[in-house]
Enzyme design. Sequence first.
Site, PDB file in Angstrom:
ATOM      1  N   PRO A  22       0.814  -1.219   0.000  1.00 28.05           N
ATOM      2  CA  PRO A  22       0.000   0.000   0.000  1.00 28.05           C
ATOM      3  C   PRO A  22       0.849   1.271   0.000  1.00 28.05           C
ATOM      4  CG  PRO A  22      -0.500  -1.393   1.927  1.00 28.05           C
ATOM      5  CD  PRO A  22       0.580  -2.062   1.164  1.00 28.05           C
TER       6      PRO A  22
ATOM      7  N   GLU B 268       1.255  -7.740   8.048  1.00 27.91           N
ATOM      8  CA  GLU B 268       1.528  -6.297   8.053  1.00 27.91           C
ATOM      9  C   GLU B 268       2.493  -5.883   6.944  1.00 27.91           C
ATOM     10  OE1 GLU B 268      -0.057  -3.851  10.016  1.00 27.91           O
ATOM     11  OE2 GLU B 268      -1.260  -5.670  10.013  1.00 27.91           O
TER      12      GLU B 268
ATOM     13  N   ARG C  50      -2.280  -7.411 -21.852  1.00 28.96           N
ATOM     14  CA  ARG C  50      -2.964  -6.949 -23.065  1.00 28.96           C
ATOM     15  C   ARG C  50      -2.157  -5.891 -23.816  1.00 28.96           C
ATOM     16  NH1 ARG C  50      -5.625  -2.609 -22.428  1.00 28.96           N
ATOM     17  NH2 ARG C  50      -7.357  -3.062 -23.824  1.00 28.96           N
TER      18      ARG C  50
HETATM   19  C1  9D3 Z   1      -3.573   0.015   7.183  1.00 29.36           C
HETATM   20  C2  9D3 Z   1      -2.461  -0.354   8.078  1.00 29.36           C
HETATM   21  N1  9D3 Z   1      -1.877  -1.685   7.957  1.00 29.36           N
HETATM   22  C3  9D3 Z   1      -2.840  -2.754   8.149  1.00 29.36           C
HETATM   23  C4  9D3 Z   1      -3.343  -2.844   9.556  1.00 29.36           C
HETATM   24  C5  9D3 Z   1      -1.046  -1.773   6.787  1.00 29.36           C
HETATM   25  C6  9D3 Z   1      -1.377  -2.744   5.730  1.00 29.36           C
HETATM   26  C7  9D3 Z   1      -0.540  -3.813   5.508  1.00 29.36           C
HETATM   27  C8  9D3 Z   1      -0.807  -4.719   4.484  1.00 29.36           C
HETATM   28  C9  9D3 Z   1      -2.491  -2.600   4.900  1.00 29.36           C
HETATM   29  C10 9D3 Z   1      -2.769  -3.513   3.893  1.00 29.36           C
HETATM   30  C11 9D3 Z   1      -1.923  -4.576   3.685  1.00 29.36           C
HETATM   31  C12 9D3 Z   1      -2.192  -5.530   2.574  1.00 29.36           C
HETATM   32  N2  9D3 Z   1      -2.218  -4.846   1.267  1.00 29.36           N
HETATM   33  C13 9D3 Z   1      -1.346  -5.075   0.324  1.00 29.36           C
HETATM   34  O1  9D3 Z   1      -0.495  -5.913   0.477  1.00 29.36           O
HETATM   35  C14 9D3 Z   1      -1.406  -4.294  -0.898  1.00 29.36           C
HETATM   36  C15 9D3 Z   1      -2.278  -3.256  -1.310  1.00 29.36           C
HETATM   37  C16 9D3 Z   1      -3.406  -2.635  -0.687  1.00 29.36           C
HETATM   38  O2  9D3 Z   1      -3.831  -2.941   0.435  1.00 29.36           O
HETATM   39  N3  9D3 Z   1      -4.035  -1.621  -1.373  1.00 29.36           N
HETATM   40  C17 9D3 Z   1      -3.661  -1.220  -2.603  1.00 29.36           C
HETATM   41  N4  9D3 Z   1      -2.623  -1.772  -3.222  1.00 29.36           N
HETATM   42  C18 9D3 Z   1      -1.957  -2.775  -2.569  1.00 29.36           C
HETATM   43  S1  9D3 Z   1      -0.620  -3.558  -3.189  1.00 29.36           S
HETATM   44  C19 9D3 Z   1      -0.465  -4.535  -1.870  1.00 29.36           C
END
Ligand code: 9D3
Length: 264
Positions: A90, A117, A155
């Site tokens: 993220p 996490e 694509r």
């Molecule tokens: C929001 C605070 N944390 C969670 C309690 C951090 C967090 C860690 C891991 C939030 C989401 C995740 C899992 N998400 C991904 O691995 C991820 C992701 C996403 O959540 N949103 C947009 N793109 C991506 S790319 C990988």
Amino acid sequence: MTMDVAVLTIFPEMFERFWTHGIVRRAIEQGQLKGDAIDIRAYAEDRHKVTDDRPYGGGCGMVMKPEPLAKALRAARARMPEAVTLLMTPQGRPFSQQTAAELARRRGLIFICGRYEGVDERVAQRFVDAEISIGDYVLTGGELPAMVIVDAVVRLIPGVLGGQDSAAQDSFADGLLEHAHYTRPRVFEGRPVPDVLLSGNHAAIDQWRLEAALVRTFLKRPELLEDRVFSEQELAILRKWSKKLENLIKVQSACCTDPLSGHQ
Ligand code: 9D3
């Protein structure tokens, strides 16, 4: 030339169906794409195949251990030395059509899908070429983002799409949303298809489609037009609509100041 994709994940089964449908499947069958989901757990050393551990400094949640990931990555890189390594997180750079086009030019892509996490920071620093997010919303892992990116990239690989719906015709490729689409029947639940589309007049149809695309973009995603350099044809359409709006406003203010209209 084949694009090689390896996805490192603790849930490789999530990809089994993904490779077997639609354009992704066709690209694989035609030898333009190779897709492989690699189980990070298979590279865990211990008896229980542990891939996560508690965070240093405390706190809730778990972190993906560096060693299994590093082993899986080294194996993937040995097989595809020209690939770029992408961490799904993220915190990454927002994915866009432009990113997709850049990735489509690569020989290979190695995706790291985080769970929990996230991954140990030292893995990110040692192995990763780019960190990518697919948008500002919270998912539970990087697997769906990796699929989204493969789907957008495949694509754009030359030869994967036929000329009919080639990537050059994408709405985002020319910065406008697409015009509306219609198929049979000619009247559906009382609503007819626009006459011009049945006229056989291809110049008029092209003109209608450009106009429909421009107006739709203005109404639904006006920010897409902010930095656009309009063609003369597009400017003519905008002037026409500007006149229409001016007239609507004129009629309105005329009626509102009319002493005989009853209101205002
Ligand atoms: C929001 C605070 N944390 C969670 C309690 C951090 C967090 C860690 C891991 C939030 C989401 C995740 C899992 N998400 C991904 O691995 C991820 C992701 C996403 O959540 N949103 C947009 N793109 C991506 S790319 C990988």
